[in-house]
Design an enzyme around this catalytic site. Structure first.
Site, PDB file in Angstrom:
ATOM      1  CG  ASP A 120      46.829  42.145  38.313  1.00  0.00           C
ATOM      2  OD1 ASP A 120      47.332  42.454  37.230  1.00  0.00           O
ATOM      3  OD2 ASP A 120      45.700  42.515  38.671  1.00  0.00           O
ATOM      4  CG  ASN A 121      43.289  39.643  36.938  1.00  0.00           C
ATOM      5  OD1 ASN A 121      43.256  39.864  38.142  1.00  0.00           O
ATOM      6  ND2 ASN A 121      42.787  40.478  36.054  1.00  0.00           N
ATOM      7  CG  ASP A 135      40.475  39.030  39.998  1.00  0.00           C
ATOM      8  OD1 ASP A 135      39.761  38.893  41.009  1.00  0.00           O
ATOM      9  OD2 ASP A 135      41.626  39.462  40.054  1.00  0.00           O
TER      10      ASP A 135
END
Length: 476
Positions: A246-247, A256
């Site tokens: 998700d990063n 992030d």
């Protein structure tokens, strides 16, 4: 004022409309005026009460609702089918003067349906860390999300201790992550995956429209972008710290900045994240984990690569298999100039790797060592190892074979080896002062980070033993 902000193009299945939290007394503490102007915002208006209200989520433009995006992700190797923006709100999209579209997002702006029992808030420290490091990366030429503004909320955020609350305004080419695709693949939602592919192509690879299979072209572009990005990180000694799926963005931007840090003394297995107990995201593992993440993206797109599952899998394996070659090519393209090399020789990789082995054994500082070479300052000290002396001679012999004169070599090295980076102890010092109400240290550091290739006898120095920051934190 007519603001250049428009509704994000997400249907209800991809993003939930939700208002940011109400804050007692928002106060602007940092504004990126150059970026604001580039995006079509008036810096003076953003500093006004109306502008601060927008940057803190206290108001929004009519017809442009704030949204929290859905996504999933592998966190430290474990798949979580629903994550999403648990403390972020997408304010909308903005087109800059060059015609490029960007997301404008608030981070730390309150709970959303994806908060998973979290408070949705951010403390001042992590907000300033992301502001400083993302702007440092931008100045170094690394593809990255950008910090537009930081606002204190006037409220207290509770983590390991009470801390001032804050909101970051983040600008990104998009927030489309590998985890975004995983979210819909896990739900077997082909229609949403097709929408995401079309949006990613429109935003990031418009030339893919002319290809026989645009989604294959999209994937190949993501693989190449990530290879270049990770090679750039590695050449600067940057450790992201939390390379969950998700990063990782499809745009190839760094996103992030949680437990991130730059190396001081070089260690190939260095870990900064306080929760990375097994070293999954250590410095040396970043290329391998990027490939792992790209494999997870390929899994979500297999049906679009080819109707036949076996052919789709074969193609995906071949496309992913090119990542390592692309990475090595990009890494050498970054590392050769750091040593003043313009031509390519077969033994260059061995020359570079030998230097890194010596640097680690002799506990040499990553950034300062390369910068000293660029200034023609000898790395050799009275306590230097014989291995370093031998390497210096080998390096000089290699440079003697270069087709350009020494002065051109040193100019190239000065352009490739920063003097000033966002050193952990400097960032920590800026955060501590800001938490006590003094933003002078933050502002001074920010200005220096925007000129990383200018020598600075103060800001380029490594930390003293008592200043070393051994661990960094996510801030959630």
């Amino acid at each position: 004022m007519n603001l250049p902000l428009h509704r994000a193009p997400f249907p209800a299945s991809m993003a939930v409309e939700v208002d940011p939290a109400r804050f007692a007394s928002p106060h602007l503490v940092a504004l990126n005026e150059a970026l604001a102007t580039e995006l079509g915002f008036s810096p003076d208006w953003l500093r006004s009460p109306e502008g601060v209200a927008l940057l803190s989520g206290q108001t929004h433009i009519k017809g442009v609702p704030a949204m929290a995006q859905a996504y999933a992700g592998h966190q430290f190797g474990q798949f979580v089918p629903q994550l999403g923006d648990g403390r972020a709100h997408l304010l909308g999209i903005v087109t800059d003067h060059a015609g490029q579209v960007h997301d404008m997002q608030l981070k730390g702006s309150g709970p959303t349906p994806f908060s998973r029992r979290g408070d949705g808030l951010a403390a001042l420290g992590p907000v300033l860390r992301e502001y400083l490091v993302s702007e440092a990366m931008a100045a170094l030429g690394v593809p990255t999300t950008r910090a537009l503004a930081a606002v204190t909320t006037g409220e207290t955020v509770w983590r390991d201790r009470p801390q001032p609350g804050a909101v970051l305004t983040r600008i990104a080419s998009s927030h489309l992550r590998v985890g975004t695709f995983q979210y819909f693949a896990a739900r077997e939602d082909r229609e949403s995956l097709e929408f995401l592919c079309a949006l990613a192509i429109e935003r990031h690879v418009p030339s893919a429209h002319d290809c026989e299979n645009p989604i294959r072209a999209l994937y190949e572009s993501v693989v190449a972008r990530q290879a270049r990005l990770i090679a750039h990180w590695m050449s600067l000694g940057f450790v992201h710290g939390v390379m969950n799926t998700d990063n990782m963005t499809l745009s190839g931007e760094t996103i992030d900045y949680g437990p991130c840090a730059f190396l001081d003394i070089y260690r190939h297995d260095k870990v900064f994240s306080s929760i990375d107990h097994n070293g999954r995201y250590a410095y040396v593992n970043q290329p391998r984990l990027a490939g792992w993440n790209l494999a997870r993206l390929a899994e979500t797109l297999l049906p679009f690569f080819d109707p036949d599952e076996n052919r789709a899998l074969t193609w995906a394996q071949e496309a992913l298999g090119r990542f390592q070659d692309l990475y090595q090519e990009a890494w050498l393209a970054r590392m050769r100039p750091k040593l003043g090399l313009t031509a390519s020789e077969t033994q260059d990789k061995a020359l570079i790797e030998t230097l890194l082995q010596i640097m680690e054994k002799d506990r040499m500082d990553w950034t300062l060592s390369f910068r000293r070479l660029a200034r023609n300052d000898s790395l050799v000290e009275p306590t230097s190892s014989e291995a370093l002396l031998d390497w210096m001679m080998e390096w000089q012999a290699r440079r003697d074979r270069e087709p350009v004169p020494a002065e051109r070599q040193y100019a190239l090295m000065r352009q490739s080896n920063p003097a000033v980076i966002a050193r952990n102890h400097r960032v920590a010092e800026a955060i501590t002062s800001a938490e006590n109400g003094d933003f002078t240290v933050f502002e001074n550091l920010l200005q220096r980070l925007r000129h990383p290739f200018a020598d600075d006898s103060t800001y380029e120095m490594p930390p003293l033993p008592e200043q070393i920051v051994h661990a960094t934190f996510c801030g959630t």
